[in-house]
Design an enzyme around this catalytic site. Structure first.
Site, PDB file in Angstrom:
ATOM      1  NE  ARG A 147      -1.960   2.083   3.509  1.00  0.00           N
ATOM      2  CZ  ARG A 147      -2.500   2.562   4.636  1.00  0.00           C
ATOM      3  NH1 ARG A 147      -3.708   2.176   5.006  1.00  0.00           N
ATOM      4  NH2 ARG A 147      -1.834   3.392   5.403  1.00  0.00           N
ATOM      5  CE1 TYR A 159      -3.443   7.055  11.857  1.00  0.00           C
ATOM      6  CE2 TYR A 159      -4.705   6.357   9.940  1.00  0.00           C
ATOM      7  CZ  TYR A 159      -4.165   6.095  11.179  1.00  0.00           C
ATOM      8  OH  TYR A 159      -4.358   4.865  11.752  1.00  0.00           O
ATOM      9  CG  ASP A 211      -6.823   3.623   3.511  1.00  0.00           C
ATOM     10  OD1 ASP A 211      -7.936   4.105   3.212  1.00  0.00           O
ATOM     11  OD2 ASP A 211      -6.555   3.167   4.645  1.00  0.00           O
ATOM     12  CG  HIS A 213      -8.058   7.004   6.397  1.00  0.00           C
ATOM     13  ND1 HIS A 213      -8.809   7.358   7.484  1.00  0.00           N
ATOM     14  CD2 HIS A 213      -7.288   5.976   6.808  1.00  0.00           C
ATOM     15  CE1 HIS A 213      -8.483   6.593   8.511  1.00  0.00           C
ATOM     16  NE2 HIS A 213      -7.571   5.734   8.122  1.00  0.00           N
ATOM     17  CD  GLU A 237      -8.080   0.550   3.101  1.00  0.00           C
ATOM     18  OE1 GLU A 237      -6.998   0.110   2.633  1.00  0.00           O
ATOM     19  OE2 GLU A 237      -8.264   0.735   4.316  1.00  0.00           O
ATOM     20  CD  GLU A 263      -9.968   1.217   7.870  1.00  0.00           C
ATOM     21  OE1 GLU A 263      -9.160   0.636   7.122  1.00  0.00           O
ATOM     22  OE2 GLU A 263      -9.677   2.226   8.515  1.00  0.00           O
ATOM     23  NE  ARG A 284      -9.446  -2.316   4.179  1.00  0.00           N
ATOM     24  CZ  ARG A 284      -8.462  -2.755   4.969  1.00  0.00           C
ATOM     25  NH1 ARG A 284      -8.028  -3.987   4.888  1.00  0.00           N
ATOM     26  NH2 ARG A 284      -7.915  -1.938   5.853  1.00  0.00           N
ATOM     27  CD  GLU A 340      -4.394  -2.722   7.064  1.00  0.00           C
ATOM     28  OE1 GLU A 340      -5.537  -2.938   7.510  1.00  0.00           O
ATOM     29  OE2 GLU A 340      -3.924  -1.587   6.933  1.00  0.00           O
ATOM     30  CD1 TRP A 403     -10.781  11.569  10.594  1.00  0.00           C
ATOM     31  CD2 TRP A 403      -8.938  10.380  10.246  1.00  0.00           C
ATOM     32  NE1 TRP A 403     -10.580  10.804  11.692  1.00  0.00           N
ATOM     33  CE2 TRP A 403      -9.451  10.063  11.499  1.00  0.00           C
ATOM     34  CE3 TRP A 403      -7.762   9.760   9.804  1.00  0.00           C
ATOM     35  CZ2 TRP A 403      -8.852   9.118  12.334  1.00  0.00           C
ATOM     36  CZ3 TRP A 403      -7.172   8.829  10.627  1.00  0.00           C
ATOM     37  CH2 TRP A 403      -7.702   8.507  11.882  1.00  0.00           C
TER      38      TRP A 403
HETATM   39  C1  CS2 Z   1      -6.141   2.228   8.282  1.00  0.00           C
HETATM   40  C2  CS2 Z   1      -6.013   2.124   9.788  1.00  0.00           C
HETATM   41  O1  CS2 Z   1      -5.238   0.066   8.240  1.00  0.00           O
HETATM   42  C3  CS2 Z   1      -5.884   0.889   7.622  1.00  0.00           C
HETATM   43  O2  CS2 Z   1      -6.308   0.718   6.501  1.00  0.00           O
HETATM   44  O3  CS2 Z   1      -7.240   2.815   7.738  1.00  0.00           O
HETATM   45  O4  CS2 Z   1      -4.766   2.640  10.083  1.00  0.00           O
HETATM   46  C4  CS2 Z   1      -7.064   2.833  10.629  1.00  0.00           C
HETATM   47  O5  CS2 Z   1      -7.009   4.196  10.440  1.00  0.00           O
HETATM   48  C5  CS2 Z   1      -6.856   2.546  12.089  1.00  0.00           C
HETATM   49  O6  CS2 Z   1      -6.907   1.176  12.305  1.00  0.00           O
HETATM   50  C6  CS2 Z   1      -7.875   3.231  12.976  1.00  0.00           C
HETATM   51  O7  CS2 Z   1      -7.759   2.746  14.259  1.00  0.00           O
HETATM   52 MG    MG Z   2      -7.872   1.859   5.884  1.00  0.00          MG
END
Ligand code: CS2
Ligand code: MG
Length: 403
Positions: A147, A159, A211, A213, A237, A263, A284, A340, A403
């Protein structure tokens, strides 16, 4: 068999982890992960105040009935806190059941469907050349799926692109939330440039992932998908905030770019439209947030009917216990896609002795009875809870954004 006691262990060997330990009258114990990053203590209270008292004396082998008892019986269904608490209990119960059967967990889920589990890891960087360099190194380390994320020039690192996410190493998980800055119009033209350079450097044999996000609107995501098509990404993603599942129809109409999401989902109802309308390609959900082994297997079996593959969330805040359960499910199901895997701090590895192992881009399931992950409580006692928040994001004019 009867449940005699349940202990909740909170420790922070680099990240805060909430671990459930269930004891039985036959001496068997099992553990589960119940961590919700940045909201850990609310799950602890849910477990200690509301679930532990009603589970003492129950038969731990009745995994389905206990799952339904906690889900339907609560009246207040779903939600991340409730479902993380149920997940922690469910993983510990499956651990006990598989130990009682003297089998590794995957045997109870249908046996092995594959020998190893392909993972992807993350590369971030402050500019494109830093990311390209990181991807090349990751490829040399044996990764078949990577990624890639890049910061937006002129804005502070965001982030996923900056330094380590390990809170012990000054990453973006901090004692109070940091405020990041987001600008879609600066991001959209940048990402295709990133993947052009990455493809030039590592070629076409490697799977590349990105990603978003949750930061775009559907039509912006559709534009990004089209622009990324020449680079054949494995997936895009969390292109949009997915509370509105129908939003994915717009993205799907415009691009053949494979899509992944889920996620933050915690129940099958969060993804019903996405799956039945085949609006995504990878789902996910992960054991710790989607109802443990029971919830995860149910969602993946549902997804299989609609040609959607699994892709368990597995960053550092999904503990090695949940990772262990994910690996058993990944190994057993037919519609596995990818897993992941960010890896963990040394302290985290010391705290969770385990039979699963990582080797050059692949995870291998363990053969010990149960899910194969244990907790060393002496190590856990050395790392007390430490308040930690994810960042929040604002637009350049100060308005709050996803985000
Ligand atoms: C992210 C994570 O792994 C991912 O794809 O989106 O870092 C996510 O932000 C964190 O698990 C949040 O706790
Ligand atoms: Mg993610």
């Amino acid at each position: 068999m009867k449940i005699t006691d349940i202990k909740i262990i909170v420790a922070s060997p680099g990240r805060n982890f909430v671990t459930v330990k269930i004891y039985t009258d036959e001496g068997l114990t099992g553990i589960g992960d119940a961590t919700v990053n940045g909201r850990e203590k609310s799950v602890v209270a849910y477990l200690e105040d509301h679930l532990v008292p009603i589970l003492i004396g129950k038969d731990p082998m009745r995994t389905e009935d206990i799952w339904q008892y906690l889900y339907k019986g609560a009246y207040w269904r779903r939600g991340p806190i409730t479902m993380a608490a149920i997940s922690g209990i469910d993983m510990a119960l499956w651990d006990i059941k598989a130990k009682a059967a003297n089998m590794p967990l995957y045997q109870l889920l249908g046996g092995k469907s594959r020998d190893k589990v392909m993972v992807y890891k993350h590369v971030g960087g402050l500019d494109i050349s830093e990311v390209v360099e990181g991807v090349v190194k990751m490829r040399e380390a044996g990764l078949d799926a990577i990624r890639a994320q890049v910061s937006i020039p002129g804005l502070p690192p965001i982030y996923g692109t900056g330094p380590s996410l390990d809170q012990t190493k000054g990453g973006m998980i901090t004692a109070l939330p940091t405020e990041e800055v987001w600008a879609t119009h600066k991001y959209l033209p940048l990402v295709p440039k990133l993947f052009e350079k990455v493809r030039d450097a590592v070629g076409w044999d490697v799977h590349l992932l990105h990603d978003v996000h949750h930061r775009l609107t559907p039509i912006e995501a559709a534009r990004l998908g089209k622009d990324l098509e020449p680079f054949r990404l494995f997936w895009l993603e969390d292109a949009v905030a997915a509370e509105l599942q129908e939003g994915f129809r717009i993205i799907r109409q415009h691009t053949t770019q494979p899509l992944a999401v889920g996620e933050v989902f915690n129940s099958i109802y969060d993804l019903q439209t996405l799956i039945t309308e085949q609006l995504i390609d990878y789902i996910r959900v992960t054991s710790v947030h989607a109802g443990g082994v029971t919830g995860l297997k149910r969602i993946f079996d549902f997804a299989a009917i609609y040609h959607v593959r699994s892709a368990c969330h597995g960053p550092m805040d999904v503990s090695p216990v949940a990772m262990g359960c994910n690996i058993h499910v990944d190994t057993a199901i037919n519609n596995f896609g990818i897993q992941e895997f960010s890896g963990y701090t040394e302290e985290t590895y010391d705290m969770f002795p385990r039979s699963w192992r990582y080797e050059r881009g692949y995870l291998h399931v363990g053969e010990t009875p149960g899910h194969g992950v244990d907790i060393d409580e002496k190590v856990a006692a050395k790392f007390p809870y430490s308040p930690a928040y994810l960042p929040v994001a604002r637009l350049e004019d100060g308005g709050m954004t996803s985000w």
